[in-house]
Design a protein around this motif. Structure first.
Motif, PDB file in Angstrom:
ATOM      1  N   LYS A   1       0.857  -1.182   0.000  1.00  0.00           N
ATOM      2  CA  LYS A   1       0.000   0.000   0.000  1.00  0.00           C
ATOM      3  C   LYS A   1       0.895   1.234   0.000  1.00  0.00           C
ATOM      4  O   LYS A   1       1.764   1.377   0.864  1.00  0.00           O
ATOM      5  N   CYS A   2       0.697   2.098  -0.993  1.00  0.00           N
ATOM      6  CA  CYS A   2       1.470   3.344  -1.079  1.00  0.00           C
ATOM      7  C   CYS A   2       1.077   4.245   0.088  1.00  0.00           C
ATOM      8  O   CYS A   2      -0.113   4.459   0.344  1.00  0.00           O
ATOM      9  N   LEU A   3       2.062   4.781   0.790  1.00  0.00           N
ATOM     10  CA  LEU A   3       1.778   5.657   1.931  1.00  0.00           C
ATOM     11  C   LEU A   3       1.470   7.084   1.497  1.00  0.00           C
ATOM     12  O   LEU A   3       1.075   7.906   2.319  1.00  0.00           O
ATOM     13  N   GLY A   4       1.639   7.377   0.209  1.00  0.00           N
ATOM     14  CA  GLY A   4       1.313   8.708  -0.297  1.00  0.00           C
ATOM     15  C   GLY A   4      -0.156   8.833  -0.672  1.00  0.00           C
ATOM     16  O   GLY A   4      -0.867   9.708  -0.199  1.00  0.00           O
ATOM     17  N   CYS A   5      -0.625   7.917  -1.553  1.00  0.00           N
ATOM     18  CA  CYS A   5      -1.984   8.034  -2.078  1.00  0.00           C
ATOM     19  C   CYS A   5      -2.910   6.897  -1.639  1.00  0.00           C
ATOM     20  O   CYS A   5      -4.105   6.958  -1.878  1.00  0.00           O
ATOM     21  N   GLY A   6      -2.367   5.841  -1.016  1.00  0.00           N
ATOM     22  CA  GLY A   6      -3.192   4.739  -0.541  1.00  0.00           C
ATOM     23  C   GLY A   6      -3.459   3.651  -1.565  1.00  0.00           C
ATOM     24  O   GLY A   6      -4.156   2.692  -1.271  1.00  0.00           O
ATOM     25  N   HIS A   7      -2.912   3.777  -2.773  1.00  0.00           N
ATOM     26  CA  HIS A   7      -3.114   2.771  -3.823  1.00  0.00           C
ATOM     27  C   HIS A   7      -2.444   1.459  -3.428  1.00  0.00           C
ATOM     28  O   HIS A   7      -1.359   1.469  -2.861  1.00  0.00           O
ATOM     29  N   GLN A   8      -3.093   0.331  -3.722  1.00  0.00           N
ATOM     30  CA  GLN A   8      -2.546  -0.977  -3.379  1.00  0.00           C
ATOM     31  C   GLN A   8      -2.139  -1.722  -4.646  1.00  0.00           C
ATOM     32  O   GLN A   8      -2.858  -1.668  -5.645  1.00  0.00           O
ATOM     33  N   ILE A   9      -1.002  -2.404  -4.583  1.00  0.00           N
ATOM     34  CA  ILE A   9      -0.510  -3.179  -5.719  1.00  0.00           C
ATOM     35  C   ILE A   9      -0.040  -4.553  -5.250  1.00  0.00           C
ATOM     36  O   ILE A   9       0.287  -4.738  -4.087  1.00  0.00           O
ATOM     37  N   MET A  10      -0.033  -5.500  -6.184  1.00  0.00           N
ATOM     38  CA  MET A  10       0.538  -6.823  -5.943  1.00  0.00           C
ATOM     39  C   MET A  10       1.861  -6.886  -6.692  1.00  0.00           C
ATOM     40  O   MET A  10       1.932  -6.530  -7.865  1.00  0.00           O
TER      41      MET A  10
END
Length: 57
Positions: free
Chosen positions: A34-43
């Protein structure tokens, strides 16, 4: 390298939002980050995380 859920890590390449700090939400062969900047999650594959890892936050 030993990673666990909840750790915050820095990666070599930043996310498109400009942040390079991530929180680990899932570990295994694939990691969920989870990106701590924008909250986007990736695998991401485990090897890619280990290769781009730059340290803990």
């Amino acid at each position: 390298m030993e990673f666990s859920v909840g750790q915050r890590i820095k990666m070599k390449k930043p996310h498109p939002c400009g942040e390079n700090q991530w929180e680990i939400l899932r570990v295994g062969m694939d990691f969920r980050l989870k990106c701590l900047g924008c909250g986007h999650q990736i695998m991401v594959k485990q090897k890619k995380v280990e290769k781009g890892f730059r340290g803990f936050c």
